[in-house]
Scaffold this motif. Structure first.
Motif, PDB file in Angstrom:
ATOM      1  N   SER B 241      55.260  33.769  79.695  1.00  0.00           N
ATOM      2  CA  SER B 241      54.893  32.848  80.769  1.00  0.00           C
ATOM      3  C   SER B 241      55.919  32.958  81.881  1.00  0.00           C
ATOM      4  O   SER B 241      56.964  32.319  81.838  1.00  0.00           O
ATOM      5  CB  SER B 241      54.881  31.411  80.264  1.00  0.00           C
ATOM      6  OG  SER B 241      53.702  31.169  79.588  1.00  0.00           O
ATOM      7  N   ILE B 242      55.596  33.766  82.877  1.00  0.00           N
ATOM      8  CA  ILE B 242      56.579  34.027  83.937  1.00  0.00           C
ATOM      9  C   ILE B 242      56.943  32.759  84.714  1.00  0.00           C
ATOM     10  O   ILE B 242      58.109  32.550  85.040  1.00  0.00           O
ATOM     11  CB  ILE B 242      56.074  35.151  84.858  1.00  0.00           C
ATOM     12  CG1 ILE B 242      55.964  36.423  84.030  1.00  0.00           C
ATOM     13  CG2 ILE B 242      57.007  35.374  86.037  1.00  0.00           C
ATOM     14  CD1 ILE B 242      55.108  37.492  84.608  1.00  0.00           C
ATOM     15  N   PRO B 243      55.971  31.866  85.021  1.00  0.00           N
ATOM     16  CA  PRO B 243      56.339  30.687  85.826  1.00  0.00           C
ATOM     17  C   PRO B 243      57.487  29.865  85.245  1.00  0.00           C
ATOM     18  O   PRO B 243      58.271  29.290  86.002  1.00  0.00           O
ATOM     19  CB  PRO B 243      55.049  29.874  85.859  1.00  0.00           C
ATOM     20  CG  PRO B 243      53.970  30.875  85.726  1.00  0.00           C
ATOM     21  CD  PRO B 243      54.516  31.924  84.803  1.00  0.00           C
ATOM     22  N   ILE B 244      57.617  29.843  83.912  1.00  0.00           N
ATOM     23  CA  ILE B 244      58.731  29.084  83.324  1.00  0.00           C
ATOM     24  C   ILE B 244      60.057  29.643  83.819  1.00  0.00           C
ATOM     25  O   ILE B 244      60.957  28.909  84.233  1.00  0.00           O
ATOM     26  CB  ILE B 244      58.684  29.157  81.788  1.00  0.00           C
ATOM     27  CG1 ILE B 244      57.674  28.152  81.273  1.00  0.00           C
ATOM     28  CG2 ILE B 244      60.055  28.910  81.172  1.00  0.00           C
ATOM     29  CD1 ILE B 244      57.876  27.765  79.852  1.00  0.00           C
ATOM     30  N   VAL B 246      60.550  31.603  86.453  1.00  0.00           N
ATOM     31  CA  VAL B 246      60.666  31.420  87.905  1.00  0.00           C
ATOM     32  C   VAL B 246      61.148  29.999  88.198  1.00  0.00           C
ATOM     33  O   VAL B 246      62.042  29.790  89.018  1.00  0.00           O
ATOM     34  CB  VAL B 246      59.313  31.691  88.594  1.00  0.00           C
ATOM     35  CG1 VAL B 246      59.405  31.401  90.076  1.00  0.00           C
ATOM     36  CG2 VAL B 246      58.893  33.130  88.369  1.00  0.00           C
ATOM     37  N   GLY B 247      60.582  29.034  87.485  1.00  0.00           N
ATOM     38  CA  GLY B 247      60.972  27.642  87.676  1.00  0.00           C
ATOM     39  C   GLY B 247      62.442  27.426  87.372  1.00  0.00           C
ATOM     40  O   GLY B 247      63.171  26.806  88.146  1.00  0.00           O
TER      41      GLY B 247
END
Lengths: 267, 283, 562
Positions: B241-244, B246-247
């Motif tokens: 899960s890339i957004p994690i 990035v976040g």
């Protein structure tokens, strides 16, 4: 347009009457349900809120009136708290607030367990949400689409619409929910329950009707243009009436399939 | 699409192996084989619950309820024991993958159950099938081979999870999906993995997934790992899960900006101060 | 253009007398930037308020009103009622939070007041401050463009995928608005944190700062840490929609819940970015008008403000109580969320205590502050059931939620903004905005807010869903919606009176002396009534026992020293 819709729904609500079967009460399992639990805890929370509200509110109002300036040059005479007073004014309120928090948390926790623990012997209905419709699939394969709003008046003296979610009284109902497009939410207003429906994830909710009645299920997570048109009625009926209804639906579905097949063969 | 081709391949292997030369003469017409039979429609059946009361007969001839395998995540493989082809291939694949599963322990964290969907299977065929599975001995306490006691249960439970199969009289074999089914401790279908797409890492993550977020406090790392991945329905695998990340990365930006601007301001003030001192000295 | 070398603008306009547009556009003076922030945010408030009127009109009766299309600029009637309503609702939410409340409180109020309160000539990086202002204006412009473009965004201010990705409307305008306003906010945050840390007047210790400075400090720490997370989350949204990536696409390995987590990881703290400065303004107004010291200052600061700062990053999951998170997380978050009551309770006690033994003069700002006591009580207490997971499974996504956050966030913070404008009106214009018109505007607005939001509480408990333009399934709620709509008209009337009063007072209101409220805070005691360039005629130093609230000595007797 408006008044027509108004009358239509009002008449539907009024027309909903149900004969309760004698001896039915015995069939209803005596288990805690999310609905009654919610109503009980809500009343307890309300008392808590009113007590705190009236306490702070009246104190504030009293201060606002009592400490009006006597003359324009007067200044307030609040003393500086010494260390022990300051600490007490910190720790005692903290303890009181925390005590209230934990009391509420304990109540909430108990209710939460009721809400999330599906009782044995429940009936599972599969919900597929899409823009802007709920599709219900009963264990025997009968499918109901919430946007069908045609009424069927000939069924045991009650107006039931094709899109109604009909459930038997006294049976815990589990909704197994998935979405085929965007996020929706399954909101059973009178049963005091909600849970989102998402693509790629399965969510659950359970409830039980104790008495025959009519309530609404609404989509409560914003899902686009016709978000507010995504609703249908939940009609709780006696077990016998439920069986009649289900048999009729099954029959209709079979008939529809046969007609469809016949049409294909004809072609 | 890749999933389907591989599956069809597997079925063909299943068809070719036992009948040998016959296969050369028989080619199933494309239209006969509805590819949707060979996969479970996961969007429709995820979350379906097995009936724990269903009686099963284990390979030792004991009658136990299905629920005795639940209470922790379960990997279910549906097969038939007179099959020489895909069924034992699938079970072998699972053994190989489980050998590489590191985060969870069999027996302690999950169980494996191979169940026959052929009501003709009996203790003899079960035993024979098991003897052919090399490497299963390691899992003898956690992996059970069993059959349904009643045919009615068999039909009801497989229908419930959307597992379709049918007997092909020409090929004298069953056509069926070859899949690993992951169940939650309460017996709900959580994930379906196909050996052609998934690897040991996916089995690992599916087992964490089957916990449904219920982790013991000491398993916080496993929980964190399960948060970092999400299932990719198109590829049949778990992906990061890339957004994690990035976040989390973004969290650092603001703090870095603050400290660098504090530094810049101080340096500027020092310069000004130094300039003033120099000026005073020169004057 | 003015050039700033050492933090003091060399030339911020030769004088503040006479209006020169160029001076205002190229200004780096924090006071002018603050006023331009005020104008921008009030403009956003008015447009967003107009949308609110449209929303209320649409909901007055069951069925279509046929009017909502006009509100979103669709005069040809091309949009369906649902689309027009959703576009109005999107704009209302996004503009109120991102373009009015946050810039109003951390842009206008912080810019205008913080340097004055800490005795600094300007902010640490004046030119960056100006850049932040113009980014904010651009953000407002991009947001307003959504009325001109076809397919105005309808994704609500939350912008949850997959809807925001699959919708045919222009999600990009939402994303760019968030980028611009977020970037403006980060620049503001850097600026003010450095200013507060390094530019306090010599002698001013941390525990001698104004409450408003403290709350701004905490708000900007939150902005700085959390805004980049929101910016990253919406950027991925943009990529998903226009570049075909699959970060949030559940079919291709994305996770729909991840966006919600990232979004609320910022947006719950954002509530405190609004609440804290609003609370700070309240402390200033109350302490000044009651001529009293802040009750239990240190506990209010270190327990209240810093307490909120500590707890703010751990409670966002309460926005996802019905979103299918694991059961134990939802129940764990119930406890952390309920514990928000501790720091907020300490601040409320300190507020009430500040009135105790005070000597209250009722200026218009003080009237707003008194009303706010009621608003914060109602808004705060209705938050308690919403903190409880098992209560929220019913109340979530009903108009109960929407009434709750309007009380605690929208009304409370907006009233704080209005109080700030009235309280510092003499500082900004040299004139007083008090008077009958101001009073009338206040009473009318307050009445309107109560009429609007109490019915929504009641029908919310009965299950009226949010974001419904049509409620044909609940015809029994129609009378309540009617009352709410009447209330909204009353608010609009009150707001019109207030704006009229401000304009009137700014042009020819009665002139006032240097310290009309007899405050002890630096922005009144050490500057001219309209602070000139560099703020303070001579550099300010404060003594060790000075506080902005030393109206009385420690034993409660009047402080006669200056």
């Amino acid at each position: 347009m408006k008044h027509k819709a108004h009358r239509f729904f009002a008449s539907m609500l009024v027309a909903a009457f149900f004969a309760s079967t004698p001896g039915m009460a015995a069939e209803i399992p005596n288990i805690p349900t999310p609905t009654e639990g919610w109503n009980t805890v809500w009343h307890e929370v309300l008392i808590d809120l009113w007590v705190i509200g009236i306490l702070f509110g009246s104190l504030g109002a009293y201060f606002l009136v009592k400490y009006r300036a006597k003359d324009p040059d007067a200044v307030g005479s609040g003393k500086k708290l010494d260390f022990r007073q300051a600490l007490a004014w910190c720790l005692i309120p903290c303890a009181l607030f925390l005590a209230d928090d934990f009391m509420l948390a304990a109540k909430g926790w108990t209710l939460w367990n009721t809400q999330r623990t599906i009782p044995a012997g429940s009936m599972e209905i599969k919900v597929t949400a899409s823009q802007w419709n709920f599709t219900y699939e009963y264990p025997n394969g009968v499918e109901i689409s919430s946007t069908d709003r045609d009424t069927d008046k000939n069924l045991f003296g009650t107006e039931i619409m094709d899109g109604d979610l009909v459930i038997p009284v006294g049976k815990p109902i589990v909704m197994r929910m998935i979405s085929s497009d965007v996020i929706h939410s399954f909101g059973l207003t009178d049963y005091r329950l909600k849970e989102d429906i998402m693509p790629g994830r399965v969510t659950y909710i359970w409830f039980m009707a104790r008495k025959p009645n009519i309530s609404q299920v609404v989509c409560v997570e914003f899902c686009g243009t016709n978000h507010s048109g995504m609703y249908n009625r939940v009609v709780a009926v006696s077990k016998a009436n439920y069986d009649t209804w289900l048999a009729k639906k099954k029959q209709e579905a079979t008939l529809r399939r046969r007609t469809y097949a016949a049409n294909i063969i004809k072609r | 699409m890749r999933a389907l081709t591989v599956l069809l391949g597997l079925v063909l292997i299943c068809a070719l192996l036992p009948v040998g030369a016959q296969a050369q003469y028989y080619k199933p017409p494309e239209s006969d084989l509805d590819p949707s039979i060979m996969v479970i429609d996961e969007k429709k059946f995820l979350g379906a619950k097995l009936d724990g009361n269903v009686p099963l007969i284990t390979k030792d001839g004991k009658e136990v309820p299905l629920s005795s395998f639940l209470g922790q995540p379960l990997i279910l493989v549906l097969a038939y024991y007179t099959c020489d082809g895909s069924c034992s291939v699938i079970n072998h694949e699972l053994i190989k993958m489980l050998d590489d599963v590191k985060r969870v322990q069999h027996g302690k964290d999950y169980r494996i159950l191979t169940l026959s969907f052929d009501n003709h299977d009996n203790l003899k065929t079960t035993g024979a099938f098991r003897r052919k599975l090399e490497g299963i001995e390691k899992y003898k306490d956690s992996w059970t081979l069993a059959t349904f006691k009643n045919e009615a249960d068999l039909k009801a439970q497989t229908a419930k999870i959307g597992f379709k199969f049918f007997w092909s009289p020409q090929d004298r074999l069953f056509l069926h999906p070859g899949a690993f089914l992951f169940f939650s401790p309460e017996g709900r279908l959580i994930r379906i993995l196909y050996p052609s797409q998934a690897d040991a890492g996916d089995v690992d993550l599916a087992l964490l997934d089957a916990r449904q977020g219920q982790f013991r406090p000491q398993e916080i790392i496993n929980f964190a790992i399960s948060l970092c991945y999400s299932y990719n329905y198109q590829d049949g695998k778990y992906t990061l899960s890339i957004p994690i990340f990035v976040g989390f990365g973004a969290l650092g930006i603001g703090i870095t900006t603050l400290f660098s601007s504090l530094y810049i301001y101080r340096r500027r003030q020092q310069k000004i101060l130094k300039g003033e001192i120099d000026e005073a000295q020169s004057a | 253009m003015t050039v700033a070398t050492d933090g003091i603008p060399e030339d911020t306009g030769s004088s503040h007398g006479g209006f020169k547009l160029k001076e205002w556009i190229f200004t780096t003076d924090h006071k002018r930037i603050g006023i331009m922030y005020l104008i921008g945010s009030i403009a956003a408030l008015l447009v967003a308020g107009l949308m609110a009127m449209g929303i209320r009109i649409e909901q007055t009766y069951v069925g279509e009103s046929g009017l909502i299309q006009y509100f979103v600029g669709d005069f040809a009637g091309n949009m369906t009622t649902g689309d027009a309503y959703n576009a109005a609702l999107y704009f209302h939410g996004a503009a109120m939070i991102l373009a009015f409340l946050i810039p109003g409180l951390t842009g206008f109020a912080a810019n205008y007041l913080v340097p004055l309160m800490i005795g600094a000539p300007d902010v640490a990086f004046p030119r960056i401050n100006a850049l932040s202002l113009w980014l904010f204006w651009m953000g407002i412009l991009v947001a307003l463009l959504s009325f001109i473009i076809p397919d105005a965004p309808d994704i609500m201010w939350t912008g949850y995928p997959p809807y925001s990705i699959t919708t045919s409307t222009n999600t990009a305008f939402y994303v760019f608005t968030v980028h611009l306003l977020g970037f403006a906010s980060i620049l503001g945050a850097v600026n003010f944190l450095v200013t507060i840390i390094y530019m306090r007047a010599p002698g001013m210790g941390w525990n001698q700062m104004n409450m408003f400075v403290w709350t701004t400090f905490a708000a900007f720490i939150i902005q700085l840490i959390f805004v980049p997370v929101l910016a990253a989350a919406v950027t991925l949204l943009l990529l998903d929609k226009y570049a075909g990536t699959n970060f949030y696409n559940p079919d291709a390995g994305g996770d729909v819940l991840l966006y919600q987590n990232l979004f609320w990881f910022y947006s719950h703290p954002a509530v405190y970015v609004i609440f804290l400065p609003a609370m700070g303004i309240m402390y200033e107004v109350i302490a000044t008008m009651a001529k009293n010291r802040i009750f239990n200052y240190k506990v209010a600061v270190w327990g209240g403000i810093i307490g909120i700062l500590v707890i703010t990053g751990e409670v966002w999951v309460h926005h996802l109580y019905i979103a299918g998170m694991p059961n134990w997380i939802r129940i764990g978050q119930m406890i952390t969320t309920l514990m928000i009551s501790v720091p907020v309770g300490l601040m409320v006690i300190s507020w009430w205590g500040t009135l105790y033994k005070g000597s209250i003069t009722y200026s218009t700002a003080m009237k707003y502050a008194s009303a706010n006591m009621f608003l914060v009580l109602v808004g705060g207490l209705t938050g308690i059931p919403l903190a409880m997971t098992s209560m929220t499974v019913h109340l979530s996504e009903t108009s109960f939620i929407h009434a709750h956050f309007h009380f605690i966030m929208a009304l409370f913070a907006t009233f704080s903004m209005f109080a700030a404008v009235y309280h510092w009106f003499p500082k900004m214009t040299g004139r007083s905005a008090e008077g009958k018109l101001a009073d009338a505007a206040f009473y009318v607005t307050f009445l309107g807010t109560q009429l609007t939001f109490w019915p929504l509480f009641i029908i919310g408990i009965e299950g009226m869903p949010r974001r419904y333009w049509n409620y044909e399934m609940f015809p029994q709620f129609e009378p309540y919606h009617m009352v709410a709509t009447i209330g909204s008209f009353i608010i609009a009337f009150g707001a019109a009176l207030m704006i009229l009063n401000w304009i009137k007072a700014a042009i020819n209101g009665p002139k006032v002396g240097a310290n009309p409220w007899k405050s002890r805070s630096l922005e009144w005691t050490h500057t001219d009534i309209i602070a000139g360039p560099g703020n303070f005629p001579k550099p300010v130093t404060v003594s060790e026992d000075w506080t902005p609230y030393d109206y009385a000595n420690a034993d409660g007797t009047p402080n006669t020293s200056n």
